[in-house]
Enzyme design. Structure first.
Site, PDB file in Angstrom:
ATOM      1  N   ASP A  32       7.459  18.879  18.774  1.00  0.00           N
ATOM      2  CA  ASP A  32       7.031  17.665  18.194  1.00  0.00           C
ATOM      3  C   ASP A  32       7.737  17.646  16.986  1.00  0.00           C
ATOM      4  O   ASP A  32       7.702  18.861  16.123  1.00  0.00           O
ATOM      5  CB  ASP A  32       5.652  17.547  17.877  1.00  0.00           C
ATOM      6  CG  ASP A  32       4.796  16.298  17.981  1.00  0.00           C
ATOM      7  OD1 ASP A  32       5.357  15.310  17.572  1.00  0.00           O
ATOM      8  OD2 ASP A  32       3.965  16.160  18.903  1.00  0.00           O
ATOM      9  N   ASP A  69       7.702  12.181  16.394  1.00  0.00           N
ATOM     10  CA  ASP A  69       6.483  11.747  15.707  1.00  0.00           C
ATOM     11  C   ASP A  69       6.830  10.350  14.895  1.00  0.00           C
ATOM     12  O   ASP A  69       7.366  10.446  13.764  1.00  0.00           O
ATOM     13  CB  ASP A  69       5.718  12.761  14.927  1.00  0.00           C
ATOM     14  CG  ASP A  69       4.342  12.377  14.605  1.00  0.00           C
ATOM     15  OD1 ASP A  69       3.469  12.148  15.449  1.00  0.00           O
ATOM     16  OD2 ASP A  69       4.129  12.210  13.485  1.00  0.00           O
ATOM     17  N   GLU A  86       8.402   8.389  19.268  1.00  0.00           N
ATOM     18  CA  GLU A  86       6.955   7.913  19.296  1.00  0.00           C
ATOM     19  C   GLU A  86       7.317   6.350  18.500  1.00  0.00           C
ATOM     20  O   GLU A  86       7.193   6.552  17.418  1.00  0.00           O
ATOM     21  CB  GLU A  86       6.064   8.626  18.979  1.00  0.00           C
ATOM     22  CG  GLU A  86       4.502   8.089  19.052  1.00  0.00           C
ATOM     23  CD  GLU A  86       3.562   8.408  17.935  1.00  0.00           C
ATOM     24  OE1 GLU A  86       2.256   8.094  18.087  1.00  0.00           O
ATOM     25  OE2 GLU A  86       4.114   8.724  16.867  1.00  0.00           O
ATOM     26  N   HIS A 143      -2.494  12.841  23.277  1.00  0.00           N
ATOM     27  CA  HIS A 143      -3.402  13.486  22.589  1.00  0.00           C
ATOM     28  C   HIS A 143      -4.170  12.439  21.408  1.00  0.00           C
ATOM     29  O   HIS A 143      -4.971  12.976  20.617  1.00  0.00           O
ATOM     30  CB  HIS A 143      -2.908  14.382  21.582  1.00  0.00           C
ATOM     31  CG  HIS A 143      -1.782  13.930  20.820  1.00  0.00           C
ATOM     32  ND1 HIS A 143      -0.613  13.398  21.055  1.00  0.00           N
ATOM     33  CD2 HIS A 143      -1.811  13.995  19.391  1.00  0.00           C
ATOM     34  CE1 HIS A 143      -0.047  13.030  19.952  1.00  0.00           C
ATOM     35  NE2 HIS A 143      -0.534  13.726  19.179  1.00  0.00           N
ATOM     36  N   ASP A 144      -3.746  11.306  21.193  1.00  0.00           N
ATOM     37  CA  ASP A 144      -4.100  10.262  20.409  1.00  0.00           C
ATOM     38  C   ASP A 144      -5.436   8.963  21.224  1.00  0.00           C
ATOM     39  O   ASP A 144      -5.541   8.397  20.639  1.00  0.00           O
ATOM     40  CB  ASP A 144      -3.100   9.248  19.903  1.00  0.00           C
ATOM     41  CG  ASP A 144      -2.292  10.095  18.828  1.00  0.00           C
ATOM     42  OD1 ASP A 144      -3.046  11.342  18.369  1.00  0.00           O
ATOM     43  OD2 ASP A 144      -1.369   9.926  18.418  1.00  0.00           O
TER      44      ASP A 144
HETATM   45  O1  ISL Z   1       1.332   2.878  14.283  1.00  0.00           O
HETATM   46  C1  ISL Z   1       0.302   3.205  14.883  1.00  0.00           C
HETATM   47  C2  ISL Z   1      -0.430   1.785  15.456  1.00  0.00           C
HETATM   48  O2  ISL Z   1       0.219   0.763  15.175  1.00  0.00           O
HETATM   49  C3  ISL Z   1      -0.202   4.350  15.457  1.00  0.00           C
HETATM   50  O3  ISL Z   1      -0.387   4.434  16.595  1.00  0.00           O
HETATM   51  C4  ISL Z   1       0.792   5.536  14.755  1.00  0.00           C
HETATM   52  O4  ISL Z   1       2.086   5.144  15.453  1.00  0.00           O
HETATM   53  C5  ISL Z   1       0.150   6.587  15.210  1.00  0.00           C
HETATM   54  O5  ISL Z   1      -1.057   7.014  15.072  1.00  0.00           O
HETATM   55  C6  ISL Z   1       1.145   7.987  15.096  1.00  0.00           C
HETATM   56  O6  ISL Z   1       0.809   9.029  15.634  1.00  0.00           O
HETATM   57  C7  ISL Z   1       1.475  10.381  15.390  1.00  0.00           C
HETATM   58  O7  ISL Z   1       1.518  10.500  13.897  1.00  0.00           O
HETATM   59  C8  ISL Z   1       0.175  10.673  13.424  1.00  0.00           C
HETATM   60  C9  ISL Z   1      -0.693  11.863  14.175  1.00  0.00           C
HETATM   61  O8  ISL Z   1      -1.828  11.675  13.655  1.00  0.00           O
HETATM   62  C10 ISL Z   1      -0.682  11.459  15.722  1.00  0.00           C
HETATM   63  O9  ISL Z   1      -1.633  12.415  16.225  1.00  0.00           O
HETATM   64  C11 ISL Z   1       0.777  11.396  16.116  1.00  0.00           C
HETATM   65  O10 ISL Z   1       0.795  11.371  17.449  1.00  0.00           O
HETATM   66  C12 ISL Z   1       0.793  11.448  11.981  1.00  0.00           C
HETATM   67  O11 ISL Z   1       1.795  12.267  12.155  1.00  0.00           O
END
Ligand code: ISL
Ligand code: CA
Length: 558
Positions: A110, A212, A254, A328-329
């Site tokens: 990541d 990320d 992502e 994980h989200d």
């Molecule tokens: O942009 C979003 C919604 O429109 C969010 O979904 C965002 O892109 C997302 O939360 C990003 O996630 C990643 O970065 C975060 C972390 O908390 C997450 O676990 C990770 O997957 C900050 O590093």
């Protein structure tokens, strides 16, 4: 040096290695604890590499393992070149790479570089004085003379995107928690430092990165722009040329802002940016447009299919899809898209079949291959995620009742995915010998890996078969996708064709028996590649599908 198995796969002319592999996401904190401190770790991962090899996994995406105060569970890095002590050491890391290689398993890391931890030495230096040589690594603005905050931008965790720093009298910018200050990507020294970090890990043997929140790096805070900002693609190309060019990597961005209209900018053949993106249109369908995950949205199968169909169409000849139900989200796939009660096993297999036989690289989130479910939360004390705590305050202040917040957080919060991996029916589900950092789902006596290993009817065996089909059959990895009956409200069906072969995939997304009239362009007679019910050799005419039945038949085009 790659294993014999990995080398063999590169025989397909246009074949990048990741086109025939199934990827697996490990959330290290919750995967396997080797030393009884209640937190998963790298030696724990090493101990499960045989399990992953047996499942047919070719590449593992590791959620962050770098040094971190864990304000956002590792997505807040304070040292990019070391391992968080609770996860292990660099020596453990090297051993993991080497042990993976022996089993044909590569690792991608990541890359969390939209922001750092507020405990990163860069930020500590930066906030020490306005004249610090690292001041410009972050984004600082003077207070607005009337409103205080420089502008009204909000971050993803529901907070204003600015936090005032008393010592130096300016605000710093953060799109996530205040302990995750955003890096200033306009500063070329920041970009060069990131490229160096990437080369450091590539030289150490990682096969690439999951990047990320990478669609935030081109931001323009003064114009109120976070996602898909003006300099995004310029920075991604620069990153590619500086750190990735000439190396055989898998890179996955992502990108919650990716749509079919801009996808090829990221992952088109000539984009010089990345291999593929994680797009979220199918998961965003399950949430309210305005309130996000804090209000669930009813969606139809027709809408869901339309998302997949347009991504399959857009990336048919150029670019490449990633395929996932969970990470994980997100809540657990079987709880969100299937039925985690009576039909848990059938619906878990159905979801896997429907997704994994599309064109793209599937990503399995740990435990999904067992049909793990959401956690039955009964109390606020069971939550661990900073996002829940921030939004708890915000949503209640905005008028939501405590009861309503608890219900929606239980359904959609990220902790659902983060409960410990269920290995056995023993104490703590075999995850740890001690009390885990987050409660184990009480259904572990029924749902665990040990109960499924060796059972040919298990969800695990089904995932193993799907990974095998992707490796073995070019029609699965490379066949052309075409939707069948896109307007059918209950059944997802599509074909994949390559040469004179047709693969027809049919999946009932409901808990009822459903009649499906097979359109002529889906008719096929041949062999059943996979099914969660009785095997079928022919698909034509009207067929009756059992609740959550899914199967695939391969045969000659007639
Ligand atoms: O942009 C979003 C919604 O429109 C969010 O979904 C965002 O892109 C997302 O939360 C990003 O996630 C990643 O970065 C975060 C972390 O908390 C997450 O676990 C990770 O997957 C900050 O590093
Ligand atoms: Ca541990």
């Amino acid at each position: 040096m790659m294993s014999a198995r990995s080398i063999k796969q590169d025989s397909r002319p246009d074949g990048a290695w990741w086109q025939t592999e199934t990827a697996y996401q490990i959330y290290p904190r919750s995967f396997c604890d080797s030393n009884g401190d209640g937190v998963g770790d790298i030696p724990g991962i090493i101990s499960k590499l045989d399990y992953l090899a047996d499942l047919g996994v070719g590449v593992v995406w590791l959620s962050p393992i770098n040094t971190s105060p864990m304000a956002d569970m590792g997505y807040d890095i304070s040292n990019y070149r070391d391992i968080a002590p609770e996860f292990g050491t660099l020596a453990d890391f090297d051993r993991m790479i080497a042990e993976g290689e022996k089993r044909g398993i590569r690792f991608i890391m990541d890359l969390v570089v939209n922001h750092t931890s507020d405990e990163h030495p860069w930020f500590k230096e930066a906030r020490a004085s306005r004249n610090s040589e690292y001041r410009d690594f972050y984004i600082w603005r003077d207070p607005h003379p009337e409103h205080g905050y420089p502008n009204d931008m909000m971050g993803f965790f529901g907070l204003p995107a600015w936090t005032f720093d008393e010592a130096t009298g300016q605000f710093y910018f953060h799109l996530f928690d205040r302990r995750q200050p955003d890096l200033n990507w306009d500063n070329p020294d920041v970009r060069a430092a990131v490229h160096e970090i990437m080369r450091f890990w590539l030289d150490r043997g990682v096969a690439g990165f999951r990047m990320d929140a990478i669609d935030l790096i081109g931001k323009d805070p003064d114009a109120g722009i976070g996602l898909d900002g003006p300099r995004l693609h310029e920075f991604l190309r620069e990153m590619h040329d500086a750190a990735l060019d000439g190396r055989d990597t898998l890179t996955v961005g992502e990108t919650s802002s990716a749509r079919v209209t801009n996808a090829l900018k990221f992952c088109g053949r000539d984009s010089r940016e990345m291999s593929m993106v994680h797009q979220f249109e199918h998961t965003l369908l399950t949430w309210d447009k305005d309130k996000g995950k804090w209000k669930s949205r009813d969606f139809t199968l027709v809408e869901l299919k339309a998302v997949f169909d347009r991504w399959q169409a857009t990336l048919a000849d150029d670019g490449w899809n990633s395929l996932f139900w969970s990470n994980h989200d997100l809540p657990r796939a079987v709880s969100k898209f299937g039925d985690d009660g009576e039909h848990r096993v059938m619906s878990a297999k159905m979801l896997a079949t429907a997704l994994h036989l599309m064109k793209g690289t599937p990503f399995v989130f740990q435990g999904e291959e067992l049909g793990m479910t959401n956690f039955p939360f009964t109390d606020m004390s069971q939550f661990r995620d900073v996002e829940v705590f921030n939004h708890h305050e915000i949503q209640l202040a905005a008028g939501m009742s405590q009861q309503a917040f608890f219900a929606v957080a239980s359904e959609n919060c990220r902790d659902n995915a983060r409960t410990p991996m269920q290995w056995t029916d023993g104490p703590h589900a075999g995850f740890s010998s001690a009390e885990p950092w987050i409660p184990v789902n009480p259904n572990y006596p029924q749902i665990n890996a040990a109960a499924q290993i060796g059972d040919p009817d298990s969800v695990l065996a089904h995932y193993r078969r799907l990974a095998g089909l992707r490796r073995d059959l070019p029609v699965v990895s490379h066949g052309r996708y075409a939707p069948l009956a896109p307007e059918h409200p209950e059944v997802m069906a599509y074909t994949r064709t390559l040469g004179d072969e047709r693969l027809t995939v049919v999946a009932n997304f409901t808990a009822q028996s459903v009649a499906f009239d097979v359109p002529d362009d889906g008719r096929v007679q041949g062999r059943c590649l996979i099914s969660n019910a009785d095997a079928r050799q022919a698909v034509s005419g009207r067929i009756m599908l059992a609740p959550f039945e899914a199967f695939a038949v391969l045969g000659p085009i007639s």
